[in-house]
Every structure is written in structure tokens, then in C-alpha cells.
Design an enzyme around this catalytic site. Structure first.
Site, mmCIF file in Angstrom:
data_model
loop_
_atom_site.group_PDB
_atom_site.id
_atom_site.type_symbol
_atom_site.label_atom_id
_atom_site.label_comp_id
_atom_site.label_asym_id
_atom_site.label_seq_id
_atom_site.Cartn_x
_atom_site.Cartn_y
_atom_site.Cartn_z
ATOM 1 N N GLU A 7 0.603 -1.329 0.048
ATOM 2 C CA GLU A 7 0.037 -0.085 -0.064
ATOM 3 C C GLU A 7 0.810 1.401 -0.107
ATOM 4 O OE1 GLU A 7 -2.861 -2.602 2.498
ATOM 5 O OE2 GLU A 7 -0.638 -2.618 2.263
ATOM 6 N N ASP A 80 -2.182 -5.404 3.184
ATOM 7 C CA ASP A 80 -2.336 -5.776 4.564
ATOM 8 C C ASP A 80 -3.327 -6.864 4.668
ATOM 9 O OD1 ASP A 80 -0.888 -3.634 5.494
ATOM 10 O OD2 ASP A 80 -2.479 -2.308 5.846
ATOM 11 N N ASP A 82 -5.897 -8.026 6.102
ATOM 12 C CA ASP A 82 -7.343 -7.965 6.672
ATOM 13 C C ASP A 82 -8.415 -7.750 5.274
ATOM 14 O OD1 ASP A 82 -6.966 -5.455 5.836
ATOM 15 O OD2 ASP A 82 -7.244 -4.473 7.605
ATOM 16 N N GLU A 84 -9.675 -5.272 4.212
ATOM 17 C CA GLU A 84 -9.296 -4.010 3.311
ATOM 18 C C GLU A 84 -8.517 -4.307 2.381
ATOM 19 O OE1 GLU A 84 -10.413 -0.711 2.783
ATOM 20 O OE2 GLU A 84 -12.451 -1.727 3.623
ATOM 21 N N TYR A 296 0.716 -6.310 12.775
ATOM 22 C CA TYR A 296 -0.316 -5.576 12.077
ATOM 23 C C TYR A 296 -1.308 -5.028 13.336
ATOM 24 C CZ TYR A 296 -3.882 -4.197 8.742
ATOM 25 O OH TYR A 296 -4.572 -3.649 7.882
ATOM 26 N N ARG A 298 -4.496 -3.714 12.832
ATOM 27 C CA ARG A 298 -5.910 -3.632 12.697
ATOM 28 C C ARG A 298 -6.464 -5.282 13.069
ATOM 29 N NH1 ARG A 298 -4.751 -0.079 8.588
ATOM 30 N NH2 ARG A 298 -5.618 2.012 8.971
ATOM 31 N N HIS A 343 -6.383 -12.211 13.536
ATOM 32 C CA HIS A 343 -4.762 -11.919 13.435
ATOM 33 C C HIS A 343 -4.350 -12.187 14.900
ATOM 34 C CE1 HIS A 343 -5.812 -10.726 9.493
ATOM 35 N NE2 HIS A 343 -6.431 -9.582 9.798
#
Length: 879
Positions: A7, A80, A82, A84, A296, A298, A343
Site C-alpha cells: 500500500e 495488508d 485484512d 481491506e 499488524y 487492525r 490476526h
């Protein structure tokens, strides 16, 4: 050589070090596609077809990736880990396929890693997979739901509720929480109660404190002593009797550490300990993650990888000794209602490195890393052990009994490193240290004191306690908390004072409207159940278009039912809904909605153009009675009656002060058929309207004040007080658009500024805005933009210092002084501002022989150089 896409450029730079020259690492700069912000982007009549558009800022990033693929021929999506991140990878794959950059024989794989370390990245590369479509479909469902609610419900608000801005699927539910808490506070009625405490002494003269627990042979409940008279009788009952220690009981006790951080608990603790908002905490965590310092950030998970547990135990032993390491590792299980794609917990990637070892320059990152490191070590440490003692003291007749509590710390355990914060202060008698007390010994009375107390209303939410409540109810997800809490503040529905969230009038009205006409869709259970369905989609257990169809069938019907509503009907309905709150029953049984000023009109809620609300009389304009929105008694005592306060007369005109719906103002003359708008002037905020005198009122009514014609062009210069404070205007008249405005330092200067000072201020303003004259001087010059060239400076603006690069101005965070801003921080702020603005940025300058964070090594082909740009890694907010 494979093209690896992540990203952000910061993440690309870190990963490039671990992969070496055999890979081209490029940044997508967050999402590359989104739904165009216009009607029809989601089509319910066409099986919920979604029309995606590549953002103008993202086109160059997609082209850079496409150019690199044309030469390297293999794509690895490493966004990432997740939902998103999965969606970003899917969007990239779709966009590149449409460009024909991905062909039938182009290898495309997906890799994820929970931490940006060499070991984690290399393991991920060794275990590629394909894009997880159930995760993508969960993203598509959430994005479609948010779009359908926003683009169908917001127009209803605009038409039916003046001043309302917009409504979001989860923001509206969160706003309801804040509004309901405020109404609880307003409806709260304090109840008085008393306690009695005594300072006692052992035969050896050592003092300790005890509280009365039994009176007249009966165990006391909280409200048993209701007033001062009863409290004094209790004091006399104690002082008139001899007291003896009835029992001494000592029990061992222990305290266990809190679980390691997940997203919500990290936001809560950062708020408690450092006053960080949710967005601020997540921004600092993002930078720590991209630098490879933490896992990570989130996540709903609190489990820790076995190798991390071992590393934590080793670090504890090395720093504090074997006594602080429990015999077996602590295992934590997730208790979240709707655990997202799970996670690991948020933890340091290297347990042996504390905050001093990292030498972080950014204060937020330093504080947050220290918090994460301490919490992670503490969660694997021994329990704290203590001895809690309870002493009961009684009279011989058993009519009176008091109790003293205390504790002794035997072993501090995890408390040596870290103790979890509390949202609201709690006084615990158990924390007191007691002297040596023996059963049967006499307790001498040194003092007996009654204490008055009142019950307290529930506290307003902080960002931390709001996130905690949302988590308990199953509303939102780790990636959404920060954006939700920020959005309701940005829309003006909620304001933050002393870290507490307070609903504004427009927020209360929106909530009342939605609860009455769309009650199901602001329901806590409904919203949580919808989150459950989204989780089922991500697990592959439910079809996302069936979920959308069920939602849309009922929601579209609810929208249709509001089409015939009139504004007057809506306001009257809100009056009815809020009547118990706005017009509570009076003690004498009189009509609570009867105007107390004229005795004829009826009180009701009104809305102002700016979106505020107030209570006014139906006989307006004959009766000008108003009071603030809320129950009676909230208005401040004022010497200004509804008909205005007469200050005196000038040239035959009455000069009065009024309190209007937009604030206090002075007025010359009366409102008549021939003079419906007599001269008026708002009273500055710093002037108390109740204390205003005639001379000051006349000064205000004399505005705008002509200073004189400008010596260079003969155009008039005026001074005046405007919406944003005192200012100068250089124009033929104050109503003329254009010209030059310049701020004045104080209200008094409006009436005293002379020609020389006015000309100087106007010249400085022209220079500072890039017009005639010299350019404004920077506060600091940071140098050339490392990726795109061009000067990066820190400037001093009307609303505080900001970073300037090309045509992009990015405001500095309030807590960041200009002298602490590094080039790295400035580049991130510029990128974030560019991403939010949605405007096309100026073409990046290409300094000769200048490498970028997303560029290949020297052995790579020139096509990869096109990856450099200026957009942040911000994800589309999930609401």
C-alpha cells in the site's frame, strides 16, 4: 523479476530491504478504485452491480505497476492482511486485467504477513495463495451497504430536517449512543446520602480509618443515612460507645495482567494514558507497523504466536529475573462478539527492544511503542501477590460496627512493568496500608466525621469508552472505529470538550428523526446482526448479494414512506418524541408548553438556518421568547428579557440588546412595517452582553468604520467585525465582493486602527497570499521533496502552522510544534492531504538520478521509476 505491490511507500521501502534486488517493490498508495460519489454507482435493480472508478491520483500508480509488469511479467499482491487489504489486491488485479497488463499466462499471487520483518516477509513469499474472494465479497457488501444508506438516507435528511448534513450506516448508531447518554445525564436527579468515618488508634497509638457499616444493629445500605440530622445521630451513637476490635481477617489475593492489545483496547489505553484520539493512535501505530516495529495494528485477536511468547518470556527473565516468569505461558482467548478475520495481537516484533533501543523521534510513536512493549511483556509475567486485611470494630452492645480495609503488596509481578488504566477514577479502600491490629484490643476514637455525598450521573463518553461500548455491542470493526468517531465530529454532530464527547443540537435532531422514521436502522441489535452477516460472508457461509437484497427490500420501502413528509410535520413529530425531555411536567400541574413570557403562545422546537435548534414561542414575532434546546432550566441566568434590554436612546432611537438565535446583538430602533430590518450588529464573543453599555453599543452600530482612501489607489479602507473576527477591507464598499481583506489582532483595533497600520497590514496580506509583493517567509525550510522534488516548507497560517509543497497545504496536528516536524513526517502529511482532497496534484518533478522509496535497485529497468507519488496509505472508511 516479480513485481511486489504493497500500500505505502514506507512499507515498500522496508520490504525492499528484505527481498533484495530480485524483486521490484511498488506502492499502490491505498485503494486505487472506489465508487464514484454520485447516484447510480450501486444499482439495486441490476443485481447490485457496482461501477468502479480509478481515482485521478491513482492512475499514475496503476500505470507504474502496469509498466513494471510489462517487463517483469509476474505480480505478487502483498497488501495488508485484512478485509481491506484483500480488497485493495482485488481492485489492483481487476484494474490491471482491464488494462490488459495481466494476461492469461501472467502469474498472479497473494501473500500476507502480520509483521514486516525479514523472517515474516520471506515466509510469506514462500507460501503464496490466490485472492480470498469471500473476504472481498464481505468488503463489497459493506461498501454497497454504506453507499446505499448514505446516498438514499442523506437526501431525506437534507429535505426534511434543515441543517442536517448526512447520515451513515454505523455513524448514526454511534451518534445515538452519545445522544442517549446526554439525555440520561439531563434526566438524572442527584440523590443525597451520607457516610460516617472514624479515625481510630491501636493501644500503641497507630492510627487507621474505618467506616460505619452497622447502625442500631442493622447493616447500612447506601441510602440509609439520608440527611445531615441522621448523620449527626450516627456520629453520636459512635462517640457514646467504647469500641473493640471484633475480628481481623487476612486473606491472600492476586492480580493477573491484562491481555495483550487488540485494536480497540490499544485505542482505549492510548486515550487514557496519553489523551490520544482514535485516529491519532492508529496513525502512529500505522507508522510503527510500516517500519517493522510492531505487528499488524487492525485486529480483533489477542492470541500471540508461540515464538513471540517464548521471546517475551526470555526478555522478562533477562530484565527482571526468573521470579517474574510464570511456570507456563499465559494463553489468551478472544472474547469479542464478532471477531473479524482473526490476526495475532498487537505486539513488538522484537521483544528485546524497548523504546530506548528504537530511538524513535516522533513523540506519538515513542509513547505508543512503549505502551505496546510494556503491555506485551506484562501479559506474560507472574501475577501480583498481596495480602488483603479486613478489620471489624464493634461496640459491646452490637449496635455499632465499623470496618477497616487494607492490603500489603507481597510481590509486584507484572505491576513492575505495567498497570492498565481506568476510564473513570475509582476510590478503593483496599489499597490502604493498615498498622498491626489484634483481635480483642481496644480501638480509641480520635475523630468521627460525617460526609455528605450525592449520586453522580453517568459520565459522558470519551473516544476510548465509546469504542469500548461499540465493541461490546458488536458495532463496527477494528478498521472502522477511528473513522466513525472522527466522522461524527467532522460533521458537527458531536464536539469534544476536555476529552468528552457532547452531542450538538443538530446531532440530537438527526438522532430523533432517525429514531422516529428509521428506527430499525439505528437499532443496536440490527446493526450488530448485520455485522454478523458480513462476518458470515467473509467466512464463505452466506451470499453477499442475498444479504444486500434483504436489506434493500425493507430499507427502500422505509425511504419511500418519507416522500410525502412535510418539514412542519417532521418538526412537530420530533416535538412529540422529545416532549418528556424538552417539556417535562411542572410541579403545579400547569401546561409545560405554555410560553412563560406572553402566557398565550405555545412552546415548540424550532430549527435555525445553521442547523442549530432552540425552543421558541408560537406567537413570534409578537413574542420573542426563546430558550436553549433542552429541558427548562438549562438557560443561563440573563438580565436580557425576550423583548430586549433597553440601554438608552441615541438621536431619538432606542438602543437595545437582544439574544437572538444566532447569538446576542444590538439594535437601533424598532421593527415596524416600514422598517422591518433596523440596523443591527452582533456582539463580539469576548463582550458580555449583559454588561454592555450604551457607548459600546453605539460603537458597534457605527460599523463598518471608514478609515480613509488608500494612498496608492484612492480606494476606501474599512474596518469591521465579521464572522471570523475583526478585519480590514480594501474596496469601494463593504458589500463589494473581492478586494483585499486583512485580519486585525483585536476587537478594540477595529475602532482605533489608523491609515499607516492599515496599509501595512493589507500589504503583508497581499504578499502572504502570493499576490503583489514578496512571498511569505517560511517558519522552517525542510528542503526538497525526497520523491517528487520541489521545496517543502513549514508556513504560519491563519489557523496555525502548516506544511506547504507545490499547491498542497497540510495542517500540522495540534500537538506537533513546527520545530519537531521531520521531512518524513511532512511527506506523510502532504500525501494524506492530497489523498483527502480528491483534486489532481501537480505533476511530480523528476530530479535527475533521484531514487524513490518504491524504485527498483540500480539493476532494474527504468519503468519502475514511475511508482513515486504522493498519496497516503489511507483506506476507504468502513461505516
Amino acid at each position: 523479476m516479480p513485481v511486489v505491490v504493497v500500500e505505502s511507500p514506507a512499507k515498500a521501502k522496508t520490504i525492499n530491504k528484505y527481498l533484495g534486488p530480485g524483486y521490484t517493490v511498488l506502492a499502490s498508495y491505498g485503494h486505487v478504485r472506489d465508487l464514484p460519489p454520485k447516484d447510480g454507482s450501486v444499482d439495486p435493480d441490476n443485481n447490485f452491480d457496482m461501477k468502479w472508478e480509478i481515482a485521478s491520483d491513482s492512475k499514475k500508480h496503476v500505470k507504474a505497476i502496469a509498466d513494471a509488469l510489462a517487463e517483469d511479467g509476474e505480480l505478487i499482491l502483498a497488501t495488508d492482511p485484512d478485509r481491506e487489504g484483500e480488497a485493495i489486491s482485488w481492485h489492483l488485479q481487476e484494474a490491471l486485467t482491464k488494462r490488459r497488463s495481466i494476461k492469461k499466462d501472467t502469474p498472479v499471487s497473494r501473500v500476507t504477513f502480520n509483521a514486516i520483518t525479514k523472517d515474516a516477509v520471506q515466509k510469506a513469499m514462500a507460501n503464496p495463495r490466490q485472492v480470498d474472494m469471500p473476504l472481498v465479497e464481505a468488503y463489497l457488501a459493506r461498501r454497497a451497504l454504506d453507499y446505499l444508506v448514505g446516498f438514499n438516507l442523506s437526501p431525506v435528511l437534507w429535505r426534511k430536517l434543515p441543517g442536517a448534513r448526512s447520515a451513515g450506516r454505523v455513524q448514526s448508531v454511534t451518534l445515538r449512543l452519545i445522544v442517549e447518554r446526554e439525555m440520561e445525564i439531563e434526566a438524572f436527579r442527584a440523590r443525597e446520602y451520607w457516610t460516617v468515618k472514624a479515625v481510630l488508634a491501636t493501644p500503641r497509638g497507630q492510627e487507621y480509618e474505618a467506616r460505619l457499616t452497622v447502625l442500631a444493629g442493622k447493616k447500612l445500605e447506601r441510602f440509609d443515612i439520608e440527611n445531615e440530622t441522621q448523620a449527626e445521630l450516627a456520629v453520636q451513637a459512635i462517640t457514646s460507645r467504647d469500641l473493640t476490635v471484633k475480628s481481623v481477617e487476612a486473606k491472600p489475593a492476586s492480580r493477573n495482567p491484562a491481555a495483550p492489545f487488540m485494536t480497540s483496547t490499544l485505542q482505549q489505553e492510548a486515550s487514557r494514558k496519553f489523551g490520544m484520539g482514535a485516529r491519532q493512535a492508529m496513525s502512529a501505530a500505522q507508522r510503527l507497523y510500516e517500519a517493522g516495529h510492531i505487528t499488524y495494528m487492525r485486529t480483533d485477536g489477542i492470541d500471540m504466536a508461540p515464538e513471540a511468547v517464548t521471546a517475551a518470556r526470555d526478555a522478562i527473565k533477562d530484565r527482571f529475573g526468573a521470579d517474574y516468569v510464570p511456570k507456563s505461558p499465559r494463553i489468551y482467548k478472544n472474547k469479542a462478539k464478532n471477531a473479524q478475520e482473526a490476526h495475532e495481537c498487537i505486539r513488538p516484533t522484537d521483544m528485546a527492544r524497548d523504546v530506548e533501543a528504537l530511538k524513535l523521534s516522533d513523540a506519538d510513536q515513542r509513547n505508543l511503542y512503549d505502551l505496546i512493549w510494556k503491555r506485551t511483556l506484562a501479559c506474560q509475567m507472574e501475577s501480583a501477590r498481596m495480602e488483603r486485611t479486613t478489620v471489624d470494630i464493634a461496640s459491646q452492645d452490637g449496635q455499632i460496627e465499623l470496618r477497616a480495609n487494607g492490603q500489603v503488596m507481597l510481590f509486584d509481578g507484572f505491576l513492575r512493568v505495567y498497570e492498565e488504566g481506568r476510564d473513570d477514577a475509582v476510590v478503593e479502600d483496599d489499597d490502604k496500608r493498615l498498622p498491626q491490629i489484634s483481635q480483642g484490643e481496644k480501638a480509641d476514637k480520635r475523630s468521627v466525621t460525617p460526609d455528605q455525598h450525592f449520586t453522580q450521573p453517568p459520565p459522558r463518553y470519551t473516544e476510548a469508552t465509546l469504542v469500548k461500548k461499540m465493541e461490546e455491542l458488536g458495532i463496527g470493526r477494528p478498521s472502522t472505529y477511528a473513522s466513525i468517531v472522527t466522522t461524527i465530529q467532522d460533521r458537527g454532530y458531536v464536539r469534544k470538550e476536555k476529552n468528552r464527547l457532547i452531542p450538538e443540537d443538530k446531532g440530537r435532531l438527526v438522532t430523533a428523526f432517525l429514531e422516529n422514521y428509521f428506527r430499525r436502522y439505528v437499532g443496536y441489535d440490527f446493526t450488530a446482526a448485520l455485522e454478523d452477516q458480513l462476518d458470515h460472508i467473509s467466512a464463505g457461509d452466506e451470499d453477499y448479494k442475498e444479504v444486500l437484497a434483504r436489506f434493500w427490500r425493507d430499507f427502500s420501502a422505509a425511504i419511500a414512506e418519507t416522500s410525502e413528509l412535510r418539514i412542519t410535520d417532521v418538526l412537530e413529530k420530533i416535538n412529540e418524541v422529545l416532549e418528556p425531555h424538552l417539556f417535562p411536567a411542572t410541579e403545579d400541574g400547569s401546561d409545560p408548553r405554555l410560553c412563560p413570557h406572553c402566557g398565550k403562545g405555545r412552546l415548540s422546537m424550532r430549527t435555525a438556518r445553521a442547523g442549530g435548534a432552540f425552543i421558541g414561542c408560537s406567537s413570534y414575532p409578537e413574542c420573542r421568547y426563546t430558550r436553549p434546546f433542552g429541558p427548562p432550566g438549562m438557560e443561563e441566568d440573563s438580565a436580557i428579557p425576550p423583548e430586549g434590554k433597553l440601554l438608552g436612546h441615541d438621536e431619538g432611537d432606542a438602543i437595545r440588546v437582544f439574544k437572538g438565535r444566532f447569538g446576542p446583538y444590538v439594535q437601533r430602533g424598532e421593527v415596524t412595517e416600514d422598517n422591518k430590518k433596523p440596523p443591527r450588529q452582533s456582539i463580539p464573543k469576548d463582550w458580555a452582553p449583559e454588561e454592555l453599555e450604551l457607548d459600546r453599543a453605539l460603537m458597534l452600530l457605527s460599523l463598518p468604520r471608514p478609515i480613509g482612501p488608500h494612498p496608492e489607489d484612492g480606494v476606501m479602507i474599512w474596518s469591521n467585525i465579521g464572522r471570523y473576527g475583526p478585519y480590514l477591507k480594501h474596496a469601494e464598499s463593504t458589500s463589494e465582493r473581492g478586494g483585499t481583506n486583512a485580519n486585525l489582532e483585536s476587537i478594540d483595533e477595529v475602532f482605533t486602527v489608523g491609515m499607516n497600520r492599515a496599509v501595512q497590514l493589507l500589504a503583508e496580506k497581499k504578499a502572504s497570499r502570493g499576490g503583489r509583493g514578496r512571498a511569505a517567509k517560511p517558519l522552517r525550510e525542510l528542503g526538497e521533496h525526497p520523491d517528487a522534488g520541489g521545496a517543502v516548507n513549514i508556513m504560519d497560517g491563519k489557523y496555525g502552522p502548516y506544511v506547504k509543497w507545490e499547491k498542497i497545504n497540510a495542517t500540522l496536528p495540534k500537538e506537533t510544534p513546527p520545530e519537531d516536524v521531520s521531512m518524513e513526517m511532512a511527506v506523510e502529511l502532504i500525501a494524506e492531504k492530497a489523498a483527502k482532497s480528491g483534486k489532481k496534484k501537480p505533476a511530480a518533478k523528476k530530479p535527475a538520478a533521484k531514487k524513490t522509496a518504491a524504485k527498483k535497485t540500480a539493476t532494474k529497468k527504468p519503468a519502475a521509476k514511475k511508482a513515486a507519488a504522493k498519496k497516503t496509505t489511507t483506506k476507504a472508511p468502513e461505516t
